[in-house]
Design a protein around this motif. Structure first.
Motif, PDB file in Angstrom:
ATOM      1  N   THR A 238       0.841  -1.190   0.000  1.00  0.00           N
ATOM      2  CA  THR A 238       0.000   0.000   0.000  1.00  0.00           C
ATOM      3  C   THR A 238       0.879   1.244   0.000  1.00  0.00           C
ATOM      4  OG1 THR A 238      -1.769  -1.145   1.186  1.00  0.00           O
ATOM      5  CG2 THR A 238      -1.789   1.262   1.245  1.00  0.00           C
ATOM      6  N   VAL A 239       0.612   2.145  -0.942  1.00  0.00           N
ATOM      7  CA  VAL A 239       1.471   3.306  -1.123  1.00  0.00           C
ATOM      8  C   VAL A 239       0.640   4.569  -1.285  1.00  0.00           C
ATOM      9  CG1 VAL A 239       3.393   2.032  -2.156  1.00  0.00           C
ATOM     10  CG2 VAL A 239       1.546   2.883  -3.613  1.00  0.00           C
ATOM     11  N   ASN A 240       1.246   5.680  -0.908  1.00  0.00           N
ATOM     12  CA  ASN A 240       0.719   6.993  -1.276  1.00  0.00           C
ATOM     13  C   ASN A 240       1.116   7.260  -2.723  1.00  0.00           C
ATOM     14  OD1 ASN A 240      -0.272   7.660   1.375  1.00  0.00           O
ATOM     15  ND2 ASN A 240       1.851   7.992   1.970  1.00  0.00           N
ATOM     16  N   CYS A 241       0.209   7.838  -3.485  1.00  0.00           N
ATOM     17  CA  CYS A 241       0.458   8.090  -4.907  1.00  0.00           C
ATOM     18  C   CYS A 241       0.383   9.590  -5.157  1.00  0.00           C
ATOM     19  CB  CYS A 241      -0.565   7.349  -5.766  1.00  0.00           C
ATOM     20  SG  CYS A 241      -0.349   7.610  -7.538  1.00  0.00           S
ATOM     21  N   ASP A 242       1.526  10.187  -5.435  1.00  0.00           N
ATOM     22  CA  ASP A 242       1.576  11.613  -5.751  1.00  0.00           C
ATOM     23  C   ASP A 242       1.926  11.791  -7.216  1.00  0.00           C
ATOM     24  OD1 ASP A 242       1.241  13.072  -3.110  1.00  0.00           O
ATOM     25  OD2 ASP A 242       2.816  11.639  -2.593  1.00  0.00           O
ATOM     26  N   VAL A 243       1.150  12.618  -7.908  1.00  0.00           N
ATOM     27  CA  VAL A 243       1.340  12.854  -9.337  1.00  0.00           C
ATOM     28  C   VAL A 243       1.689  14.320  -9.542  1.00  0.00           C
ATOM     29  CG1 VAL A 243       0.309  12.732 -11.624  1.00  0.00           C
ATOM     30  CG2 VAL A 243      -0.320  11.039  -9.892  1.00  0.00           C
ATOM     31  N   LEU A 244       2.846  14.563 -10.130  1.00  0.00           N
ATOM     32  CA  LEU A 244       3.313  15.925 -10.377  1.00  0.00           C
ATOM     33  C   LEU A 244       3.321  16.177 -11.881  1.00  0.00           C
ATOM     34  CD1 LEU A 244       6.383  15.934  -7.932  1.00  0.00           C
ATOM     35  CD2 LEU A 244       3.991  16.506  -7.437  1.00  0.00           C
ATOM     36  N   ASP A 245       2.676  17.243 -12.300  1.00  0.00           N
ATOM     37  CA  ASP A 245       2.627  17.584 -13.721  1.00  0.00           C
ATOM     38  C   ASP A 245       3.916  18.274 -14.148  1.00  0.00           C
ATOM     39  OD1 ASP A 245       0.034  16.622 -14.314  1.00  0.00           O
ATOM     40  OD2 ASP A 245      -0.846  18.396 -13.390  1.00  0.00           O
ATOM     41  N   ILE A 246       4.499  17.798 -15.251  1.00  0.00           N
ATOM     42  CA  ILE A 246       5.641  18.460 -15.889  1.00  0.00           C
ATOM     43  C   ILE A 246       5.052  19.211 -17.075  1.00  0.00           C
ATOM     44  CG2 ILE A 246       7.945  18.131 -16.859  1.00  0.00           C
ATOM     45  CD1 ILE A 246       7.974  15.361 -15.533  1.00  0.00           C
ATOM     46  N   ALA A 247       4.606  20.429 -16.805  1.00  0.00           N
ATOM     47  CA  ALA A 247       3.738  21.131 -17.748  1.00  0.00           C
ATOM     48  C   ALA A 247       4.404  21.403 -19.084  1.00  0.00           C
ATOM     49  CB  ALA A 247       3.259  22.440 -17.122  1.00  0.00           C
ATOM     50  N   ASP A 248       5.675  21.775 -19.096  1.00  0.00           N
ATOM     51  CA  ASP A 248       6.310  22.162 -20.353  1.00  0.00           C
ATOM     52  C   ASP A 248       6.540  20.979 -21.280  1.00  0.00           C
ATOM     53  OD1 ASP A 248       8.256  21.317 -18.425  1.00  0.00           O
ATOM     54  OD2 ASP A 248       9.823  21.976 -19.816  1.00  0.00           O
ATOM     55  N   ARG A 249       6.489  19.754 -20.770  1.00  0.00           N
ATOM     56  CA  ARG A 249       6.653  18.558 -21.596  1.00  0.00           C
ATOM     57  C   ARG A 249       5.354  17.758 -21.719  1.00  0.00           C
ATOM     58  NH1 ARG A 249      12.283  17.379 -22.289  1.00  0.00           N
ATOM     59  NH2 ARG A 249      13.296  19.422 -22.214  1.00  0.00           N
ATOM     60  N   ASP A 250       4.277  18.224 -21.096  1.00  0.00           N
ATOM     61  CA  ASP A 250       3.014  17.489 -21.115  1.00  0.00           C
ATOM     62  C   ASP A 250       3.233  16.067 -20.613  1.00  0.00           C
ATOM     63  OD1 ASP A 250       0.324  17.158 -21.385  1.00  0.00           O
ATOM     64  OD2 ASP A 250       0.290  17.072 -23.581  1.00  0.00           O
ATOM     65  N   ALA A 258       5.629   4.543   0.673  1.00  0.00           N
ATOM     66  CA  ALA A 258       4.911   3.869   1.758  1.00  0.00           C
ATOM     67  C   ALA A 258       5.103   4.640   3.055  1.00  0.00           C
ATOM     68  CB  ALA A 258       5.422   2.436   1.909  1.00  0.00           C
ATOM     69  N   VAL A 259       4.170   4.481   3.967  1.00  0.00           N
ATOM     70  CA  VAL A 259       4.273   5.121   5.277  1.00  0.00           C
ATOM     71  C   VAL A 259       5.491   4.549   6.007  1.00  0.00           C
ATOM     72  CG1 VAL A 259       3.155   5.441   7.521  1.00  0.00           C
ATOM     73  CG2 VAL A 259       1.797   5.518   5.408  1.00  0.00           C
ATOM     74  N   PRO A 260       6.386   5.403   6.498  1.00  0.00           N
ATOM     75  CA  PRO A 260       7.591   4.902   7.183  1.00  0.00           C
ATOM     76  C   PRO A 260       7.235   3.960   8.330  1.00  0.00           C
ATOM     77  CG  PRO A 260       7.794   7.254   6.777  1.00  0.00           C
ATOM     78  CD  PRO A 260       6.382   6.883   6.410  1.00  0.00           C
ATOM     79  N   PRO A 263       4.385  -2.165   7.155  1.00  0.00           N
ATOM     80  CA  PRO A 263       4.746  -3.376   6.409  1.00  0.00           C
ATOM     81  C   PRO A 263       5.012  -3.100   4.934  1.00  0.00           C
ATOM     82  CG  PRO A 263       2.914  -3.816   7.894  1.00  0.00           C
ATOM     83  CD  PRO A 263       3.127  -2.336   7.920  1.00  0.00           C
ATOM     84  N   SER A 264       4.299  -2.140   4.371  1.00  0.00           N
ATOM     85  CA  SER A 264       4.520  -1.814   2.960  1.00  0.00           C
ATOM     86  C   SER A 264       5.876  -1.165   2.752  1.00  0.00           C
ATOM     87  CB  SER A 264       3.404  -0.901   2.451  1.00  0.00           C
ATOM     88  OG  SER A 264       2.176  -1.601   2.384  1.00  0.00           O
ATOM     89  N   ALA A 265       6.321  -0.352   3.705  1.00  0.00           N
ATOM     90  CA  ALA A 265       7.654   0.234   3.606  1.00  0.00           C
ATOM     91  C   ALA A 265       8.712  -0.863   3.632  1.00  0.00           C
ATOM     92  CB  ALA A 265       7.880   1.230   4.738  1.00  0.00           C
ATOM     93  N   GLU A 266       8.496  -1.876   4.469  1.00  0.00           N
ATOM     94  CA  GLU A 266       9.427  -2.990   4.516  1.00  0.00           C
ATOM     95  C   GLU A 266       9.377  -3.781   3.214  1.00  0.00           C
ATOM     96  OE1 GLU A 266      12.249  -5.721   5.700  1.00  0.00           O
ATOM     97  OE2 GLU A 266      11.753  -3.719   6.452  1.00  0.00           O
ATOM     98  N   ALA A 267       8.184  -3.904   2.622  1.00  0.00           N
ATOM     99  CA  ALA A 267       8.057  -4.611   1.351  1.00  0.00           C
ATOM    100  C   ALA A 267       8.809  -3.867   0.244  1.00  0.00           C
ATOM    101  CB  ALA A 267       6.589  -4.774   0.977  1.00  0.00           C
ATOM    102  N   LEU A 268       8.713  -2.547   0.227  1.00  0.00           N
ATOM    103  CA  LEU A 268       9.458  -1.768  -0.761  1.00  0.00           C
ATOM    104  C   LEU A 268      10.961  -1.916  -0.543  1.00  0.00           C
ATOM    105  CD1 LEU A 268       7.489   1.599  -1.204  1.00  0.00           C
ATOM    106  CD2 LEU A 268       7.612  -0.349  -2.770  1.00  0.00           C
ATOM    107  N   ARG A 269      11.374  -1.926   0.730  1.00  0.00           N
ATOM    108  CA  ARG A 269      12.796  -2.098   1.011  1.00  0.00           C
ATOM    109  C   ARG A 269      13.279  -3.451   0.487  1.00  0.00           C
ATOM    110  NH1 ARG A 269      16.274  -4.593   3.679  1.00  0.00           N
ATOM    111  NH2 ARG A 269      14.695  -5.961   4.599  1.00  0.00           N
TER     112      ARG A 269
END
Length: 286
Positions: A238-250, A258-260, A263-269
């Motif tokens: 389970t993860v937080n999903c952040d989406v950042l727009d790179i406007a000049d390249r569309d 994952a939350v520090p 268990p998901s943080a450990e899975a990513l590790r």
């Protein structure tokens, strides 16, 4: 055409470039900073007489080919190239299709996020850059042809050899709605791009759900802030999903964290250690 401003801009760009930067000898009797006019004209494949008239604000409208040559010879940035076109009275044409070149600073950024799975998508949902953890969490994009790196194609058409739709993400229904809406907006921005047209055609032909969503004509975006991947080796992540727009390249930079201490943080590790090699071995064992 703003001849005076164009002349000043060309001269300022010419004077900032050293001969060594373009592979020319500096010489011993150089009295001007940067490049000489004849050097710029040679690099741009235009006559010295015409380039001189440009810097003297006496030349007629330069053609798109001349502007392209000047931008190349003077090593202009994207913003400078657009400015050159506007000064010359020829506003730059929009790209025919979604830009696929990712800025080096963005590539450096995702590599500096070792605890986050980060990737960049084009306006048509093609994955065009990724870091190692994103490859371990989703799949090894470097092993796929361009066609199969497209997330919207994968979501609607598959293939799903292990039964997981779009890497088993929990928000697949929301993603299909959102991607269909954004793809409609992309098709409107790039009406002459054959790859976008072919992608839409394949989705309309192969997915009833996509046809239903497409026929709604919605273009509003939806964003899921939290999602869960069902990974074949480490289980749910389970993860937080952040989406950042790179406007000049569309383009869009997607960062999964994952939350520090979770268990998901450990899975990513663990995935960062396993990488994609262990995934390939596991796939052959099944």
């Amino acid at each position: 055409m703003n001849r005076q401003e164009l002349a000043l801009f060309l001269r300022s760009r010419r004077e900032r470039i050293t001969p060594a930067e373009v592979g020319l000898p500096a010489g011993t009797r150089r009295r001007t900073p940067g490049l000489r006019r004849e050097e710029v004209s040679r690099l741009a494949f235009i006559s010295i007489e015409y380039y001189t008239r440009l810097e003297q604000a006496r030349a007629p409208h330069p053609s798109p080919e001349v502007l392209a040559g000047l931008a190349r010879a003077l090593r202009l940035s994207d913003a400078e190239r657009d400015h050159l076109h506007h000064l010359a009275g020829r506003p730059p044409a929009p790209p025919a299709g979604p830009p696929r070149e990712v800025r080096q600073s963005i590539l450096d950024l995702i590599e500096r996020l070792p605890q986050a799975a980060a990737h960049v998508t084009s306006a048509s949902y093609e994955v065009i850059a990724w870091n190692d953890l994103a490859a371990a969490l989703m799949e090894d994009f470097s092993a796929l042809p361009r066609r199969d790196r497209n997330l919207v194609r994968l979501a609607f058409l598959g293939p799903h050899p292990d039964g997981r739709v779009l890497y088993g993400v929990s928000d697949v229904e929301e993603f299909t709605r959102s991607s269909a809406r954004r793809l409609r907006a992309t098709a409107a921005r790039y009406p002459d791009d054959p790859e976008v047209a072919a992608l839409v055609g394949d989705l309309l032909a192969g997915s009833q759900r996509f046809r239903d969503l497409w026929e709604s004509h919605d273009v509003d975006d939806e964003r899921t802030l939290i999602k869960t991947f069902q990974h074949p080796l480490v289980g749910p992540v389970t993860v937080n999903c952040d989406v950042l727009d790179i406007a000049d390249r569309d383009q869009r930079l997607v960062i999964h964290t994952a939350v520090p201490g979770s268990p998901s943080a450990e899975a990513l590790r663990l995935l960062s250690v396993l990488g994609t090699q262990r995934m390939a071995v596991s796939a052959t064992e099944r």
